[in-house]
Design an enzyme around this catalytic site. Sequence first.
Site: not given
Ligand code: DAV
Length: 387
Positions: A143, A221, A270, A272, A372
């Site tokens: 992150d 991020d 995010h 990913d 992550c």
């Molecule tokens: O719930 O799609 C996923 C990514 C978290 N770094 C989600 C978040």
Amino acid sequence: MLLEALKNNEVQDIFLKESEQINRSITLKTENQLQPVVNSHNEWDPLEEVIVGRIDEMLIPEWSVCIESTMPEIGWDLYKEKGGTLFPEEMLYKAKEELDNFANILAGNGLTVVRPDSIQQNRPFSTPDWHAQGSLYSAMPRDGLIVFGDEIIEAPMCWRNRYYEAFPFRTLLKDYFNRGAKWTAAPKPELSDSLYVKDYQTPQSIEEMRYGITEFEPVFDAADFARCGRDIFAQQSNVTNEFGIEWLRRHLGSDYNVHVLEVNDTHPMHIDATFCPMAPGKVLVNPERIKHLPAMFKNWEILVAPEPTIDISNSFTMCSNWIVANTLMLNEKQVFVEAEDMNMVRALESWGFEPIPVSLLNLNRLGGGFHCCTLDVRRKGTLEAYF
Ligand code: DAV
């Protein structure tokens, strides 16, 4: 002294030692030039060294627009009632076990695995403008840190409780720097009230999309960017504004093209678990959030993630079930994936990958999966164009 040394034939020894040292430093330099200590250009080259996050005691984030705009509604009462107090130990314990187990599995696969310092997260801090009860965690290095080639960049994160998130990683960052890496921090954001949207209302559909942050200053991020060599894919989100994307674009310069994807997500945070490049010419997409991709993907295989079969949405969680799309590539074939989601495991097999199932369901509730909770510091490979 010299005479003494001469007598004892030590001068030759001293010269020998010095020349050995010079030779050694030349060898080290050559090795560094062949393979810098920090070297990662995409999400799939063979992984050699990885940072795995760490779970210390953790505070429940305080309720704010940052939470409202990103976090699943099932947890809202906890933030509102208990924000700023310690997470119950039992919620953290299993996640910690999973994360430590995953770190061991990575090491067992021959990787160099390093971890951030253990720190006391629940120490209050303030700036001239605001005050926080403590820091969030060091569990998700992806992150806050991103690697482009031999450079590690500390992201200007917009959650106030993530202001010092890079610090437990600084022992590692200083060491990488001392061994030749570039180390950069994006402009330190102020995070004053001007960055956050007053009276933010959750958009009910993508047509009325709005974000919880303004364009007051650049913030992003690191996990809102996915790397495919010279082409970098970004999403604007509730933690990454256009100003932040533009900062990174200009910082990276003409060797890179930064593309902003159109994402169908009313709570983006995010990229990913939404858009996940897995190999040259192969990208995994979340069908709820990616409705179409730019024409540049016309020769790519678009792997549509199957509906998740896990269900972490029945109690407190900082992630959606789509976290199963958040995999980590050991190389362009082998992939770490959630063991409890057989749909995803089978889909990966059918696409020609070799899944390595591991379970991180408790860690998922704290907001992240395989991608992550790691940062690939070194992958064997060079900067290429894949489009
Ligand atoms: O719930 O799609 C996923 C990514 C978290 N770094 C989600 C978040």
